[in-house]
Motif scaffolding. Sequence first.
Motif, PDB file in Angstrom:
ATOM      1  N   ALA A 102      -0.517  12.958 -22.523  1.00 33.12           N
ATOM      2  CA  ALA A 102      -1.050  11.845 -21.727  1.00 33.12           C
ATOM      3  C   ALA A 102      -1.482  10.683 -22.604  1.00 33.12           C
ATOM      4  O   ALA A 102      -2.087   9.734 -22.116  1.00 33.12           O
ATOM      5  CB  ALA A 102      -2.188  12.282 -20.809  1.00 33.12           C
ATOM      6  N   ALA A 107      -1.346   6.991 -20.026  1.00 36.28           N
ATOM      7  CA  ALA A 107      -2.264   6.700 -18.928  1.00 36.28           C
ATOM      8  C   ALA A 107      -1.590   5.781 -17.913  1.00 36.28           C
ATOM      9  O   ALA A 107      -0.743   4.953 -18.257  1.00 36.28           O
ATOM     10  CB  ALA A 107      -3.531   6.043 -19.467  1.00 36.28           C
ATOM     11  N   ARG A 123      -3.866  12.735 -15.132  1.00 33.82           N
ATOM     12  CA  ARG A 123      -4.235  11.356 -15.438  1.00 33.82           C
ATOM     13  C   ARG A 123      -5.101  10.782 -14.317  1.00 33.82           C
ATOM     14  O   ARG A 123      -4.937  11.124 -13.145  1.00 33.82           O
ATOM     15  CB  ARG A 123      -2.986  10.486 -15.597  1.00 33.82           C
ATOM     16  CG  ARG A 123      -2.037  10.950 -16.664  1.00 33.82           C
ATOM     17  CD  ARG A 123      -0.826  10.037 -16.763  1.00 33.82           C
ATOM     18  NE  ARG A 123       0.010  10.075 -15.570  1.00 33.82           N
ATOM     19  CZ  ARG A 123       1.089   9.317 -15.387  1.00 33.82           C
ATOM     20  NH1 ARG A 123       1.447   8.457 -16.324  1.00 33.82           N
ATOM     21  NH2 ARG A 123       1.809   9.414 -14.287  1.00 33.82           N
TER      22      ARG A 123
END
Length: 465
Positions: free
Chosen positions: A198, A281, A362
């Motif tokens: 992520a 993100a 996320r």
Amino acid sequence: MNFPVPLRVPLRPSCLRLLAGVLVILLSGLLVTGPPARAESVTGGYAFGTTATCATAQGVLVGVRSPAVSVRMRSAWARAYKAQRVRVTARLQGRTPAGWANVTTSGAVRTRAVLVPRSYVTRSYRLGALPALTVPPLFRDDYRAVMRLQWYSPRTGRVEGAVTKVVGRYLTGAVTSTTCRAASGPSGIGQLSAVGTAASGQVKVTFTVGSAPMAQQVQCRPSCGNLASTDASAEGHSGRTYTLGGLSDGQPSVVDLRSCLAAHPTICSTWTSDAATPYGAIPTPTLSLNASGQCIQWAASGGVAGKQVTVVVRLDGAQIESSTASAAFARSGVQCVGYSQTRTISVSVYDSSVTSEQPVPRSAASASTSATTPAAPAKVTVGKTGNAQGMPGCFSASCAYLQVTLENFSGPVTCSAHQNNPNETDWTNTYNLGNGVSKPGWYYGWPGSQVWVVCGGVESNHFTW
């Protein structure tokens, strides 16, 4: 048939030289005894003896060496020739799935040629050791040296006979083999896993290193990232990890690892591979509104950073649209809410479910803004009402009063009346009127002509009488 007594001619070296790293010795003083035809028909040969060993370095096979090569002339040949030229050739072979095959790398063949005097019948003539046959950088393979002895006719120089021996030796426990075996390579990489983190363009790699005959070194493709050390002991390691950056979000990336012997970096395990898709993100989306008339136009756009998302649009908190996106998205729409209305529109981007390759959830990203539609425009409408027959200058049954309706004015405004009949002139009197229906006092009676009113600069419809 009796052979003449052979002449004794001393043998002496006539040439001693080094050709391409191979020592070649030529002896002169050769004398053929007996009739040439008889000499050519003599049969026999040589006893051929050699020992070959596996040359190793740090446990890795590097060559097949022949410490001694010896030949002994058979008595039948000694009666025919004073001396005999022989050649020994050593060729390296490796075992393949289809059988033994010649190794054609540089240095795979060694030769030595000499003249063997007749006196070597009861004892062996030592040709000396041949240079080692170099083994290519492979592992888990068997190798052997094929030694071939050829003898030549002193009269014609042609090969009259040959004999071949296969040599090579190594010990494994109590088992002795006639071939040389290269050292086992590293057992390789296990439990390889590459997953997204992520963090944009990044994957996390975990793996274990198996055992090897000696110290190892890990090799990585495309790179070993921030791996603290690529060194590994002969016993191996577990729980090794590193992060690899510089990748493209949303694009599958293959990570390859293998382990190699530190002292012999070309002796390696096979590559072990795993693939992962980096993702980052969720970017904050963009949102724009445009209020016009009674409607609000909206447009939203954004990215997904390498992983599918759900896009939700809301009007004053109520959902008006929902869809998924696997790449950069753009959404738009129109909401008609009336004049002088304020509305808030928001767009939210939510992450999709986690997977084994993208296991980190996320946070959602959102944008929101408001817009107000303009006030309704001022409007004037004209028509006719009542009976104005008998009013000054108006005697027909078509005489009636003008009816004026005002809407959306902020206060009273001055109004004037107009008509298009060339036999008449416009009214000269004006009235101050406000919102609502009014009969200010204008009257008219020309059928087919048009009348209209202008109030505060706003012109009404043209009414046909």
